[in-house]
Write an enzyme that holds these catalytic residues in place. Structure first.
Site, short mmCIF file in Angstrom:
data_model
loop_
_atom_site.label_atom_id
_atom_site.label_comp_id
_atom_site.label_asym_id
_atom_site.label_seq_id
_atom_site.Cartn_x
_atom_site.Cartn_y
_atom_site.Cartn_z
N GLY A 102 0.86 -1.23 -0.02
CA GLY A 102 -0.05 -0.01 0.03
C GLY A 102 0.81 1.24 -0.05
CG LEU A 105 2.84 4.00 6.04
CD1 LEU A 105 3.49 5.37 6.06
CD2 LEU A 105 1.76 3.98 7.25
CB ILE A 128 -3.92 -8.35 9.63
CG1 ILE A 128 -4.85 -7.49 8.98
CG2 ILE A 128 -2.34 -7.90 9.04
CD1 ILE A 128 -4.90 -5.84 9.42
CB ALA A 144 -6.12 -0.29 6.89
CB THR A 183 -7.97 2.47 2.84
OG1 THR A 183 -7.55 1.95 1.50
CG2 THR A 183 -6.89 2.15 3.86
CB THR A 243 -8.11 7.48 10.20
OG1 THR A 243 -8.51 8.42 9.27
CG2 THR A 243 -9.11 6.71 10.94
CE1 TYR A 253 -10.18 3.47 6.98
CE2 TYR A 253 -10.53 5.92 7.48
CZ TYR A 253 -9.66 4.58 7.07
OH TYR A 253 -8.36 5.22 7.11
CD1 TRP A 262 -7.57 14.43 4.89
CD2 TRP A 262 -7.16 16.27 3.45
NE1 TRP A 262 -8.79 15.27 4.95
CE2 TRP A 262 -8.51 16.52 4.35
CE3 TRP A 262 -6.74 17.28 2.81
CZ2 TRP A 262 -9.31 17.45 4.16
CZ3 TRP A 262 -7.41 18.57 2.67
CH2 TRP A 262 -8.75 18.55 3.12
N1 LIG Z 1 -5.16 6.96 2.55
C1 LIG Z 1 -5.59 7.83 3.60
O1 LIG Z 1 -6.01 8.90 3.23
C2 LIG Z 1 -5.51 7.75 5.01
C3 LIG Z 1 -5.99 8.75 5.85
C4 LIG Z 1 -5.75 8.49 7.24
C5 LIG Z 1 -5.34 7.56 7.78
N2 LIG Z 1 -5.01 6.31 6.95
C6 LIG Z 1 -4.52 5.12 7.57
O2 LIG Z 1 -3.26 4.68 7.02
C7 LIG Z 1 -3.01 3.43 6.76
C8 LIG Z 1 -2.17 3.13 5.36
O3 LIG Z 1 -3.14 3.64 4.52
P1 LIG Z 1 -2.70 3.49 2.86
O4 LIG Z 1 -3.23 4.64 2.19
O5 LIG Z 1 -1.42 3.01 2.75
O6 LIG Z 1 -3.59 2.23 2.41
P2 LIG Z 1 -3.77 1.46 1.17
O7 LIG Z 1 -2.98 2.08 0.27
O8 LIG Z 1 -4.76 1.14 1.01
O9 LIG Z 1 -2.97 0.03 1.58
C9 LIG Z 1 -3.34 -0.85 2.55
C10 LIG Z 1 -2.72 -2.09 2.16
O10 LIG Z 1 -3.23 -3.13 3.15
C11 LIG Z 1 -3.73 -4.22 2.18
N3 LIG Z 1 -4.68 -4.87 3.04
C12 LIG Z 1 -6.04 -4.79 2.85
N4 LIG Z 1 -6.77 -5.71 3.84
C13 LIG Z 1 -5.61 -6.51 4.30
C14 LIG Z 1 -5.62 -7.76 5.14
N5 LIG Z 1 -6.84 -8.20 5.56
N6 LIG Z 1 -4.48 -8.31 5.41
C15 LIG Z 1 -3.31 -7.61 5.04
N7 LIG Z 1 -3.28 -6.80 4.22
C16 LIG Z 1 -4.42 -5.95 3.76
C17 LIG Z 1 -4.06 -3.71 0.91
O11 LIG Z 1 -4.15 -4.57 -0.05
P3 LIG Z 1 -5.59 -4.49 -1.00
O12 LIG Z 1 -4.88 -3.07 -1.93
O13 LIG Z 1 -5.21 -5.73 -2.24
O14 LIG Z 1 -6.77 -4.17 -0.31
C18 LIG Z 1 -3.09 -2.60 0.82
O15 LIG Z 1 -1.81 -3.21 0.26
C19 LIG Z 1 -4.32 2.73 7.14
O16 LIG Z 1 -4.22 2.24 8.39
C20 LIG Z 1 -5.20 3.75 6.87
O17 LIG Z 1 -6.27 3.55 7.39
C21 LIG Z 1 -5.06 6.53 5.48
#
Ligand SMILES: NC(=O)c1ccc[n+]([C@@H]2O[C@H](COP(=O)([O-])OP(=O)(O)OC[C@H]3O[C@@H](n4cnc5c(N)ncnc54)[C@H](OP(=O)(O)O)[C@@H]3O)[C@@H](O)[C@H]2O)c1
Length: 283
Positions: free
Chosen positions: A10, A12, A37, A60, A62, A101, A125, A150
């Site tokens: 993902g 991060l 997970i 996560a 997301t 978040t 979420y 964000w």
């Molecule tokens: N993006 C935002 O704006 C934002 C804002 C605030 C907080 N956050 C938090 O920051 C963190 C990182 O976010 P991100 O934007 O990097 O998320 P992301 O790009 O969606 O990456 C999440 C990764 O987790 C994988 N995943 C999903 N379900 C899973 C499971 N059951 N077991 C293992 N891996 C799994 C996803 O795979 P798939 O793609 O195949 O599903 C993806 O590779 C998360 O905790 C998110 O809640 C994000």
């Protein structure tokens, strides 16, 4: 130090793997399908095989709007998954870094949210992420929870890729101007996560870039850096209805990082400029 990352494919997760590559820490990058997970046995196998000193949960669910129609998925991945990781980390003596978040808040506050402000999520979420925080706190004392907001990084999709795609088609853009928050780059957050993970200053932190903007203001910087000159019109959230409600005020202050002398986050503009300079060709 050996660091195991979940969700390493993902936004991060990738930034963490890259950042670890610049340091003498060993990275074990995991993601679906081999490391899910929600699967306690898979977690146990991975942690007992690799014996990391630190586990960083960047995994996560997301897709905030989709999750309104799939609360079971949200709860499995965002609430139960972190709890399973926390139990395994406690048993094996690893520190756990968990990412949360701004959506744990309802956005009704005037001014930036502090770590001890009352939570009140507006979406499935946000609720699932809040329950994930609670599971981590209950099950693993050696934890860091970092609430960010964000977030953008490679590979997306994210707000930047959406704006660039529409602008490159020459479409006039309508962008929300009544939600405030802080665009936060995954590389900047990754460096912050690793700096904190070295310490024993366990607890819950806000970790976003500094300053604040609306989505409209962020879009202006994205278009300027890409050299795209399309028409952009500010609009309200009401004009852009989505299944999940979002907080109008998503601004978090990194108060506890500052008090600990550990706040490394740059301004959102500086972080975006660095991100564009480094990765703009891939966007
Ligand atoms: N993006 C935002 O704006 C934002 C804002 C605030 C907080 N956050 C938090 O920051 C963190 C990182 O976010 P991100 O934007 O990097 O998320 P992301 O790009 O969606 O990456 C999440 C990764 O987790 C994988 N995943 C999903 N379900 C899973 C499971 N059951 N077991 C293992 N891996 C799994 C996803 O795979 P798939 O793609 O195949 O599903 C993806 O590779 C998360 O905790 C998110 O809640 C994000």
């Amino acid at each position: 130090m050996k660091v195991l990352i979940t969700g390493a494919a993902g936004q991060l997760g990738r930034a963490l793997v890259e950042e670890l590559g610049r340091r003498d820490w060993e990275a074990v990058a995991t993601d679906l399908p081999e490391m899910d997970i929600t699967d306690r046995d898979a977690i146990w196998r991975a942690l007992s095989d690799h014996r990391p000193g630190v586990v960083i949960n960047a995994a996560a669910a997301t897709r905030v709007d989709d999750l309104e129609g799939d609360p079971d998925l949200a709860m499995k991945v965002n609430a139960l998954g972190p709890r399973h990781l926390a139990v395994a980390c406690r048993r094996l003596g690893a520190k756990l870094v968990h990412i949360s978040t701004d959506y744990v808040f309802d956005g009704a506050k005037t001014g930036p949210y502090l770590e001890w402000d009352a939570t009140n999520p507006l979406s499935i979420y946000g609720l699932s992420k809040l329950l994930g925080e609670e599971g981590v706190r209950q099950q693993c004392p050696d934890h860091f929870i970092l609430r960010t907001a964000w977030l953008y990084g490679l590979p997306g999709p994210n707000f930047i890729t959406a704006i660039l795609a529409r602008a490159r088609q020459g479409q006039e853009l309508k962008v929300v101007h009544d939600q405030r928050g802080t665009p936060t780059s995954a590389p900047a957050l990754a460096a912050q996560v690793l700096a904190l993970a070295r310490t024993e200053a366990f607890g819950t932190y806000h970790a976003t870039c500094q300053g604040e903007a609306t989505w409209y203001e962020f879009a202006l910087l994205i278009l300027e850096r890409a050299g795209l000159t399309v028409k952009v019109r500010p609009c309200t959230t009401e004009e852009f209805p989505r299944p999940a409600r979002r907080p109008a005020n998503s601004v978090l202050e990194n108060r506890l990082l500052k008090l600990e002398g550990l706040d490394l986050m740059p301004s959102w503009q500086e972080a975006y400029n660095q991100f564009w300079d480094r990765y703009g060709e891939q966007l």
